[in-house]
Enzyme design. Structure first.
Site, PDB file in Angstrom:
ATOM      1  N   GLY A   1       0.933  -1.148  -0.155  1.00 47.10           N
ATOM      2  CA  GLY A   1      -0.117   0.050  -0.156  1.00 47.10           C
ATOM      3  C   GLY A   1       0.865   1.309   0.131  1.00 47.10           C
TER       4      GLY A   1
ATOM      5  CG  LEU B   1       1.715   3.752  -5.254  1.00 45.51           C
ATOM      6  CD1 LEU B   1       1.093   3.351  -6.433  1.00 45.51           C
ATOM      7  CD2 LEU B   1       3.205   4.375  -5.371  1.00 45.51           C
ATOM      8  N   GLY B   2      -0.202   4.813  -0.840  1.00 44.32           N
ATOM      9  CA  GLY B   2      -1.302   5.647  -0.156  1.00 44.32           C
ATOM     10  C   GLY B   2      -0.657   6.937   0.723  1.00 44.32           C
ATOM     11  CD  GLN B   3      -3.081  10.565   4.772  1.00 43.79           C
ATOM     12  OE1 GLN B   3      -3.909  10.006   5.303  1.00 43.79           O
ATOM     13  NE2 GLN B   3      -2.905  12.128   5.413  1.00 43.79           N
TER      14      GLN B   3
ATOM     15  CG  ASP C   1      -0.540   0.788  -3.810  1.00 47.23           C
ATOM     16  OD1 ASP C   1      -1.702   0.500  -4.201  1.00 47.23           O
ATOM     17  OD2 ASP C   1      -0.494   1.658  -2.979  1.00 47.23           O
TER      18      ASP C   1
ATOM     19  NE  ARG D   1       7.586  15.009 -13.628  1.00 46.49           N
ATOM     20  CZ  ARG D   1       6.909  16.055 -13.206  1.00 46.49           C
ATOM     21  NH1 ARG D   1       5.626  15.935 -13.337  1.00 46.49           N
ATOM     22  NH2 ARG D   1       7.433  17.092 -12.551  1.00 46.49           N
TER      23      ARG D   1
ATOM     24  CE1 TYR E   1      -9.580   1.980   8.483  1.00 48.31           C
ATOM     25  CE2 TYR E   1     -10.169   3.339  10.211  1.00 48.31           C
ATOM     26  CZ  TYR E   1      -9.239   2.933   9.255  1.00 48.31           C
ATOM     27  OH  TYR E   1      -7.746   3.287   9.307  1.00 48.31           O
TER      28      TYR E   1
ATOM     29  CE  LYS F   1      -7.060   0.154  10.401  1.00 53.63           C
ATOM     30  NZ  LYS F   1      -5.923  -0.448   9.641  1.00 53.63           N
TER      31      LYS F   1
HETATM   32  N1  LIG Z   1      -4.239   7.893   7.057  1.00 49.76           N
HETATM   33  C1  LIG Z   1      -4.422   8.004   8.347  1.00 49.76           C
HETATM   34  O1  LIG Z   1      -5.107   9.174   9.145  1.00 49.76           O
HETATM   35  C2  LIG Z   1      -4.640   6.933   9.181  1.00 49.76           C
HETATM   36  C3  LIG Z   1      -4.871   6.853  10.723  1.00 49.76           C
HETATM   37  C4  LIG Z   1      -4.948   5.673  11.219  1.00 49.76           C
HETATM   38  C5  LIG Z   1      -4.532   4.275  10.845  1.00 49.76           C
HETATM   39  N2  LIG Z   1      -4.333   4.227   9.360  1.00 49.76           N
HETATM   40  C6  LIG Z   1      -3.870   3.099   8.638  1.00 49.76           C
HETATM   41  O2  LIG Z   1      -2.766   3.179   8.108  1.00 49.76           O
HETATM   42  C7  LIG Z   1      -2.808   2.258   6.803  1.00 49.76           C
HETATM   43  C8  LIG Z   1      -2.181   3.187   5.741  1.00 49.76           C
HETATM   44  O3  LIG Z   1      -3.242   4.267   5.676  1.00 49.76           O
HETATM   45  P1  LIG Z   1      -3.132   5.361   4.331  1.00 49.76           P
HETATM   46  O4  LIG Z   1      -3.877   6.493   4.954  1.00 49.76           O
HETATM   47  O5  LIG Z   1      -1.893   5.264   3.784  1.00 49.76           O
HETATM   48  O6  LIG Z   1      -4.330   4.535   3.384  1.00 49.76           O
HETATM   49  P2  LIG Z   1      -4.402   4.834   1.894  1.00 49.76           P
HETATM   50  O7  LIG Z   1      -5.792   4.541   1.517  1.00 49.76           O
HETATM   51  O8  LIG Z   1      -3.738   6.280   1.564  1.00 49.76           O
HETATM   52  O9  LIG Z   1      -3.522   3.901   1.184  1.00 49.76           O
HETATM   53  C9  LIG Z   1      -3.777   2.470   1.073  1.00 49.76           C
HETATM   54  C10 LIG Z   1      -2.893   1.716  -0.054  1.00 49.76           C
HETATM   55  O10 LIG Z   1      -3.552   0.490  -0.168  1.00 49.76           O
HETATM   56  C11 LIG Z   1      -3.499   0.226  -1.673  1.00 49.76           C
HETATM   57  N3  LIG Z   1      -4.526  -1.111  -1.658  1.00 49.76           N
HETATM   58  C12 LIG Z   1      -5.676  -1.259  -1.490  1.00 49.76           C
HETATM   59  N4  LIG Z   1      -6.143  -2.518  -1.809  1.00 49.76           N
HETATM   60  C13 LIG Z   1      -4.831  -3.158  -1.854  1.00 49.76           C
HETATM   61  C14 LIG Z   1      -4.421  -4.792  -2.225  1.00 49.76           C
HETATM   62  N5  LIG Z   1      -5.606  -5.530  -2.232  1.00 49.76           N
HETATM   63  N6  LIG Z   1      -3.298  -4.992  -2.382  1.00 49.76           N
HETATM   64  C15 LIG Z   1      -2.502  -3.944  -2.559  1.00 49.76           C
HETATM   65  N7  LIG Z   1      -2.476  -2.697  -2.243  1.00 49.76           N
HETATM   66  C16 LIG Z   1      -3.759  -2.208  -1.938  1.00 49.76           C
HETATM   67  C17 LIG Z   1      -4.441   1.254  -2.198  1.00 49.76           C
HETATM   68  O11 LIG Z   1      -4.100   1.257  -3.477  1.00 49.76           O
HETATM   69  C18 LIG Z   1      -3.815   2.354  -1.365  1.00 49.76           C
HETATM   70  O12 LIG Z   1      -2.371   3.013  -2.134  1.00 49.76           O
HETATM   71  C19 LIG Z   1      -4.109   1.780   7.067  1.00 49.76           C
HETATM   72  O13 LIG Z   1      -4.007   0.263   7.458  1.00 49.76           O
HETATM   73  C20 LIG Z   1      -4.828   2.704   7.830  1.00 49.76           C
HETATM   74  O14 LIG Z   1      -6.168   1.981   8.453  1.00 49.76           O
HETATM   75  C21 LIG Z   1      -4.298   5.544   8.594  1.00 49.76           C
END
Ligand SMILES: NC(=O)c1ccc[n+]([C@@H]2O[C@H](COP(=O)([O-])OP(=O)(O)OC[C@H]3O[C@@H](n4cnc5c(N)ncnc54)[C@H](O)[C@@H]3O)[C@@H](O)[C@H]2O)c1
Length: 340
Positions: free
Chosen positions: A8, A10-12, A34, A41, A142, A146
Site C-alpha cells: 500500500g 502509494l497511499g497517504q 501497491d 514521475r 473499519y 482494526k
Molecule cells: N491515514 C490516516 O489518517 C490513518 C490513521 C490511522 C490508521 N491508518 C492506517 O494506516 C494504513 C495506511 O493508511 P493510508 O492512509 O496510507 O491509506 P491509503 O488509503 O492512503 O492507502 C492504502 C493503499 O493500499 C492500496 N491497496 C488497497 N487494496 C490493496 C490490495 N488488495 N493490495 C495491495 N494494495 C492495496 C491502495 O491502492 C492504497 O494506495 C491503513 O491500515 C490505515 O487504516 C491511517
C-alpha cells in the site's frame, strides 16, 4: 541484510514512509508495492517497486522469496468512510490481506508492522483519554477490522512467534499524498483550501473533537517502534493533539485572516466521528519507548501552510521546465481512501 517490503506504498502513509525507510536503510533495501503500476514521475520509482495485490497470498510469497524480504510494513486498507459504503470489501481487503501477510511472515521469518487506529474504539469506550486497555466495541466496519487485525497480530505473535507490532494512530495530516472521502480528512482539506485562498465547506461540525498527528511524527513513531527492543513494547496508543475543526480554522486565520469555513455536516462521517474517542491516552508509549511527537496544532498548521503554499506556487502556469521543485514532484494522488 534482508529487504523491507512496504505494501500500500502509494497511499497517504506509504508515500512518506517508503522514502523515509529508503533514506535510513538504502534505496535498494526497500521494495515499495501497491495495486497499480507507477505513474511516470512517481517518487516511488527511485527504487524497487512491485505491483502486488495482497489479497493473493501466492503473490506475496513470490515477492518475499524474490526480494528476500525480512520485514513488512503492511499499509493496505480500505479506510473509514469508504469501508462504511462497502463493508464486504473492507473486510476482505483489511483482514484477508493482513492474514496473508502474517502467514507469509511466519513462513519467511519476517517481522510485521500493522497500523491500527482510533477507530478500534467505539461509543462505549471512555471518550476522553481512552486508555490503552479498555472496552473496544467499534460501531464501524473499519473499526471492526482494526480490532480483528490487532487480535490477529497478537495471535500470530503468541502462537507462531511472529514479531508483529502495531500502533493505534489518530487521524494523520499530510501534504505529500492527499486523503479523500474520510473522517479526519477535513483537516488536510481545510489547510489545502486555505493555501489556495479558497473557502472551505467542512463536513464535520465545528466542535467535533478528535485526535490528530502530523505525518512526520507518525513516520518517526513507526520507525522508532520497529527499532525498539520488543521487551519494552506493551502499548499501542499514540497521539499528538486533540483538536476540533473550529480550533484548526482559528489557527489558520491567525496566518490568513480572510480564511472562511462553512459547515455542511455529512451525517455518515459525523456519525463515525461521534463514535470515536475525543482523545487517547498515549502516556504509556512515551514512558515505555520514548514516543515524543514534535508537532502540536500551531507548528503543524504553520508547516502545512508553508508546504502547501510551495505546492500551489509550483503549479502556477508560467513556470519553466526544469524549475519543478520538490513540492511539485510530490503530486497529490486522486481521492481514494479515508483517513483513520
Ligand atoms: N491515514 C490516516 O489518517 C490513518 C490513521 C490511522 C490508521 N491508518 C492506517 O494506516 C494504513 C495506511 O493508511 P493510508 O492512509 O496510507 O491509506 P491509503 O488509503 O492512503 O492507502 C492504502 C493503499 O493500499 C492500496 N491497496 C488497497 N487494496 C490493496 C490490495 N488488495 N493490495 C495491495 N494494495 C492495496 C491502495 O491502492 C492504497 O494506495 C491503513 O491500515 C490505515 O487504516 C491511517
Amino acid at each position: 541484510m534482508r529487504r523491507i517490503l512496504v505494501t500500500g506504498a502509494l497511499g497517504q502513509i506509504g508515500s512518506e514512509l517508503a522514502p523515509a525507510l529508503r533514506a535510513r536503510h538504502g534505496v535498494e533495501r526497500v521494495v515499495s508495492s501497491d495495486l497499480d503500476g507507477l505513474a511516470p514521475r512517481s517518487p516511488a520509482a527511485d527504487g524497487p517497486y512491485e505491483r502486488l495485490d495482497c489479497t493473493k497470498l501466492e503473490d506475496i510469497r513470490s515477492a518475499m522469496r524474490r526480494h528476500d524480504i525480512g520485514e513488512i510494513y503492511h499499509l493496505v486498507a480500505v479506510l473509514s468512510a469508504v469501508a462504511e459504503s462497502d463493508p464486504e470489501r473492507a473486510w476482505r481487503v483489511n483482514i484477508e490481506t493482513l492474514h496473508n501477510v502474517l502467514i507469509a511472515a511466519r513462513e519467511f521469518s519476517g517481522r510485521v508492522f500493522f497500523p491500527s487506529s482510533i477507530a478500534a474504539f467505539g461509543p462505549s469506550t471512555p471518550r476522553v483519554g481512552a486508555p490503552q486497555v479498555t472496552v473496544q466495541r467499534p460501531s464501524t466496519m473499519y473499526g471492526v477490522t482494526k480490532v480483528a487485525g490487532e487480535l490477529l497480530c497478537d495471535y500470530y505473535a503468541t502462537h507462531f512467534g511472529v514479531d508483529a507490532r502495531g500502533l493505534r494512530l489518530p487521524g494523520l495530516v499530510s501534504y505529500v499524498a492527499q486523503p479523500g472521502g474520510g473522517t479526519t480528512d477535513y483537516a488536510v482539506e481545510m489547510l489545502r483550501s486555505a493555501a489556495l485562498g479558497e473557502r472551505y465547506a467542512c463536513f464535520l461540525a465545528p466542535k467535533t473533537r478528535l485526535d490528530m498527528m502530523y505525518m512526520p511524527d507518525a513516520i518517526t513513531a513507526i520507525i522508532q517502534l520497529m527499532e525498539t527492543d520488543p521487551a519494552r513494547l506493551k502499548h499501542r496508543n499514540v497521539t499528538a493533539m486533540s483538536i476540533t475543526p473550529a480550533e484548526l480554522a482559528a489557527q489558520i486565520r491567525e496566518r490568513a485572516p480572510q480564511f472562511v469555513v462553512d459547515y455542511r455536516v455529512d451525517p455518515l462521517r459525523q456519525s463515525i466521528a461521534d463514535s470515536w474517542p475525543q482523545s487517547l491516552d498515549a502516556s504509556a508509549a512515551r514512558e515505555d519507548w520514548g514516543f515524543a511527537p514534535r508537532f502540536g496544532l500551531a507548528a503543524m498548521t504553520e508547516d502545512m501552510l508553508c508546504r502547501l503554499g510551495a505546492q500551489v506556487d509550483a503549479s502556477k502556469p508560467g513556470r519553466r521546465q526544469g524549475e519543478t521543485g520538490d513540492a511539485e514532484r510530490k503530486t497529490t494522488r486522486s481521492a481514494r481512501g479515508a483517513a483513520g
